[in-house]
Design a protein around this motif. Structure first.
Motif, PDB file in Angstrom:
ATOM      1  N   PRO A 203      10.542  30.614  46.187  1.00  0.00           N
ATOM      2  CA  PRO A 203      10.720  31.816  47.016  1.00  0.00           C
ATOM      3  C   PRO A 203      10.534  31.511  48.501  1.00  0.00           C
ATOM      4  N   PRO A 204      10.891  32.459  49.367  1.00  0.00           N
ATOM      5  CA  PRO A 204      10.636  32.285  50.802  1.00  0.00           C
ATOM      6  C   PRO A 204       9.167  32.021  51.081  1.00  0.00           C
ATOM      7  N   ALA A 205       8.911  31.361  52.197  1.00  0.00           N
ATOM      8  CA  ALA A 205       7.560  30.874  52.493  1.00  0.00           C
ATOM      9  C   ALA A 205       6.515  31.980  52.506  1.00  0.00           C
ATOM     10  N   HIS A 206       6.882  33.196  52.919  1.00  0.00           N
ATOM     11  CA  HIS A 206       5.898  34.275  53.034  1.00  0.00           C
ATOM     12  C   HIS A 206       5.933  35.221  51.849  1.00  0.00           C
ATOM     13  N   ASP A 207       6.566  34.793  50.749  1.00  0.00           N
ATOM     14  CA  ASP A 207       6.563  35.581  49.526  1.00  0.00           C
ATOM     15  C   ASP A 207       5.167  35.579  48.910  1.00  0.00           C
ATOM     16  N   ALA A 208       4.882  36.642  48.153  1.00  0.00           N
ATOM     17  CA  ALA A 208       3.570  36.750  47.511  1.00  0.00           C
ATOM     18  C   ALA A 208       3.317  35.594  46.543  1.00  0.00           C
ATOM     19  N   TYR A 209       4.372  34.926  46.090  1.00  0.00           N
ATOM     20  CA  TYR A 209       4.199  33.784  45.185  1.00  0.00           C
ATOM     21  C   TYR A 209       3.275  32.729  45.776  1.00  0.00           C
ATOM     22  N   PHE A 210       3.329  32.562  47.097  1.00  0.00           N
ATOM     23  CA  PHE A 210       2.537  31.523  47.754  1.00  0.00           C
ATOM     24  C   PHE A 210       1.193  32.039  48.276  1.00  0.00           C
ATOM     25  N   ALA A 211       0.766  33.216  47.831  1.00  0.00           N
ATOM     26  CA  ALA A 211      -0.473  33.795  48.357  1.00  0.00           C
ATOM     27  C   ALA A 211      -1.681  32.898  48.103  1.00  0.00           C
ATOM     28  N   SER A 212      -1.699  32.187  46.971  1.00  0.00           N
ATOM     29  CA  SER A 212      -2.851  31.345  46.641  1.00  0.00           C
ATOM     30  C   SER A 212      -2.708  29.914  47.153  1.00  0.00           C
ATOM     31  N   TYR A 213      -1.608  29.615  47.870  1.00  0.00           N
ATOM     32  CA  TYR A 213      -1.363  28.255  48.364  1.00  0.00           C
ATOM     33  C   TYR A 213      -1.866  28.125  49.792  1.00  0.00           C
ATOM     34  N   ARG A 218       2.189  24.863  50.757  1.00  0.00           N
ATOM     35  CA  ARG A 218       3.405  25.688  50.735  1.00  0.00           C
ATOM     36  C   ARG A 218       4.536  25.020  51.512  1.00  0.00           C
ATOM     37  N   ASP A 219       4.223  24.527  52.720  1.00  0.00           N
ATOM     38  CA  ASP A 219       5.266  23.910  53.536  1.00  0.00           C
ATOM     39  C   ASP A 219       5.829  22.666  52.864  1.00  0.00           C
ATOM     40  N   ARG A 220       4.975  21.924  52.179  1.00  0.00           N
ATOM     41  CA  ARG A 220       5.455  20.725  51.477  1.00  0.00           C
ATOM     42  C   ARG A 220       6.443  21.124  50.380  1.00  0.00           C
ATOM     43  N   ILE A 221       6.123  22.169  49.627  1.00  0.00           N
ATOM     44  CA  ILE A 221       7.019  22.612  48.556  1.00  0.00           C
ATOM     45  C   ILE A 221       8.342  23.097  49.138  1.00  0.00           C
ATOM     46  N   LYS A 222       8.277  23.841  50.240  1.00  0.00           N
ATOM     47  CA  LYS A 222       9.486  24.406  50.828  1.00  0.00           C
ATOM     48  C   LYS A 222      10.367  23.364  51.507  1.00  0.00           C
ATOM     49  N   ASP A 243      16.612  29.765  52.057  1.00  0.00           N
ATOM     50  CA  ASP A 243      16.033  30.707  51.100  1.00  0.00           C
ATOM     51  C   ASP A 243      17.157  31.207  50.212  1.00  0.00           C
ATOM     52  N   ALA A 244      17.334  30.535  49.082  1.00  0.00           N
ATOM     53  CA  ALA A 244      18.493  30.777  48.217  1.00  0.00           C
ATOM     54  C   ALA A 244      18.140  31.768  47.117  1.00  0.00           C
ATOM     55  N   PRO A 245      18.972  32.791  46.877  1.00  0.00           N
ATOM     56  CA  PRO A 245      18.759  33.653  45.710  1.00  0.00           C
ATOM     57  C   PRO A 245      18.743  32.810  44.437  1.00  0.00           C
ATOM     58  N   PRO A 246      17.827  33.079  43.514  1.00  0.00           N
ATOM     59  CA  PRO A 246      17.649  32.172  42.361  1.00  0.00           C
ATOM     60  C   PRO A 246      18.851  32.085  41.444  1.00  0.00           C
ATOM     61  N   TRP A 247      19.710  33.129  41.420  1.00  0.00           N
ATOM     62  CA  TRP A 247      20.864  33.099  40.520  1.00  0.00           C
ATOM     63  C   TRP A 247      22.048  32.326  41.093  1.00  0.00           C
ATOM     64  N   THR A 248      21.889  31.755  42.297  1.00  0.00           N
ATOM     65  CA  THR A 248      23.022  31.052  42.914  1.00  0.00           C
ATOM     66  C   THR A 248      23.087  29.576  42.548  1.00  0.00           C
ATOM     67  N   MET A 249      22.186  29.078  41.712  1.00  0.00           N
ATOM     68  CA  MET A 249      22.221  27.666  41.341  1.00  0.00           C
ATOM     69  C   MET A 249      23.403  27.397  40.409  1.00  0.00           C
TER      70      MET A 249
END
Length: 453
Positions: A203-213, A218-222, A243-249
């Motif tokens: 997800p984008p860097a400021h998404d709640a997914y990365f709240a615990s990172y 986070r920057d390394r993953i992104k 920041d790619a929508p997940p269904w576009t792969m």
């Protein structure tokens, strides 16, 4: 003419826009930067038609109310598209206004995610594993293996297949390029297993997914760009991610490639399997660098009139490049290309002697962060500056306040980020001289002799 009816003005405006649009289409080029040639005519015409209908409807009924609502919705949508289009233009908003960009992301990203959840099953976040059976070719052929993102904003994995069954993999951050791996051998007709991990899978860097990172994890993953080929690590580099929508792969399909590349993979691909995220939420930083480089440089005579890379940091889209413009055999200008922020040049610098020259460079952000014992008092004054000495003489002091984190990845004499301000490689001789602690200290203390910037 002032007395001409409004209908004639609307028709004329539409005709002007249509001629410009048709001409642009006949050129066969993308229209993103040429919208101003035809879009304003259509927008003005629609506004006039809408206003004309609105003003002449004397007894609005329920149908007119629906029409009013639709027109107002269209106007609001148009305003929103223009506002967000302006924010997105060239992708510089996040770099130039990071706090505002972060606020928008934190507010809007959860809303977008919630709105798409009923229509798309969001995948497991992690690397992608698949198998590929590569075709035999009679000439070097570049084929897409995996693409993620919207057209024009894609991150992709490509394979350059050679007739002798060698293959070179590379990642491509659309319009910017990306890291290449060393060539590996294929076995014709045999499926090979590939495991890919890209920052755009997450997800984008400021998404709640990365709240615990933490921020560095986070920057390394992104910025991931890794490839395993039959269990062997082939590419492990950093690359900016869209920041790619997940269904576009997509596997083996890139309908809008950049340059003369195939749009489809001509072999066989099977999968993909999405693996769990293997990355820790905590990042162990590498040892701090003291921010001092000593470089021995000898310019080649053919380099006159060119820009030669000296010290490059970071990756495409997030890095800096110190370069030298060779004016003549005795004169250079220094420049530092700060990705997204310009490339200031120094005044002409006369070289004292021909042959080899020593460049001593202090990167102020790193030097100030390093735990020096009893640092010189002047160091803080240069916290956001480059300071360059040539052959022991002060040559240039320039503000550089961006991409300070990029100096964990440094190359000497190589423009690995792809800046267009300098050649790809230094055309003379260039080597880094490893200074002992006492030598670095001597360079640092020269700051005391300089006027405060």
């Amino acid at each position: 003419r002032p007395e001409a009816p409004l209908g004639a003005f609307i028709i004329t405006t539409l005709a002007i826009g249509t001629v410009s649009l048709v001409f642009t289409l006949l050129l066969g080029i993308r229209a993103n930067r040429y919208l101003v040639d035809f879009q304003p005519c259509f927008v003005l015409s629609l506004a006039l038609v809408g206003g004309l209908i609105w003003s002449r409807s004397k007894r609005p009924g329920i149908g007119f109310k629906f029409w009013q609502s639709g027109l107002l919705g269209l106007i609001m949508s148009g305003v929103a598209v223009n506002v967000f289009g302006a924010i997105q233009q060239f992708g510089q908003f996040a770099a130039q206004r990071p706090q505002t960009s972060r606020w928008l992301a934190e507010v809007l990203d959860p809303l977008v995610r919630a709105s798409i959840r009923p229509f798309h099953t969001l995948p497991t976040l992690g690397p992608v594993k698949f198998t590929a059976t590569f075709p035999s070719v009679t000439k070097p052929t570049t084929l897409p293996l995996l693409v993620v993102g919207m057209p024009g904003f894609t991150d992709a994995l490509y394979a350059i297949i050679q007739p002798d069954h060698r293959v070179e993999f590379f990642f491509d951050h659309h319009s910017y390029g990306g890291p290449h791996g060393r060539p590996v051998l294929l076995q014709p007709g045999k499926p090979h297993e590939l495991e890919v991990d890209l920052g755009s899978f997450y997800p984008p860097a400021h998404d709640a997914y990365f709240a615990s990172y933490d921020v560095r994890a986070r920057d390394r993953i992104k910025n991931l760009a890794t490839l395993m080929f039959d269990g062997e690590l082939v590419i492990d580099e950093a690359m900016l991610a869209y920041d790619a929508p997940p269904w576009t792969m997509r596997l083996g399909d890139n309908p809008a490639p950049l340059g003369p590349r195939a749009t489809r993979f001509s072999g066989r691909l099977e999968g993909p399997i999405r693996l769990p995220n293997p990355h820790s939420s905590r990042f162990e930083p590498p040892p701090l660098r003291e921010g001092i480089w000593s470089i021995e440089v000898e310019f080649a005579m053919p380099a006159i009139g060119s820009n030669q890379p000296i010290l490059a940091s970071g990756i495409t889209g997030a890095g800096n490049l110190l370069f030298a413009r060779v004016v003549d055999a005795e004169t250079i200008k220094l420049g530092v290309d700060i990705w997204g922020y310009g490339a200031p040049l120094s005044p002409p610098i006369k070289l004292k002697t021909p042959g080899r020259h020593r460049f001593d460079i202090i990167v102020g952000t790193l030097a100030n962060a390093y735990p020096w014992p009893a640092p010189p008092a002047a160091l803080k004054s240069f916290a956001q500056h480059f300071v360059v000495w040539i052959d022991g003489t002060p040559a240039w002091v320039v503000p550089v306040a961006h991409h300070e984190k990029s100096y964990q990845k440094v190359r000497i004499g190589v423009n690995q980020q792809g800046f267009d301000s300098a050649h790809t490689t230094f055309s003379g001789e260039i080597t880094e001289t490893k200074q002992p602690a006492a030598g670095r200290r001597v360079i640092l203390e020269r700051l005391e002799s300089l006027p405060k910037p």
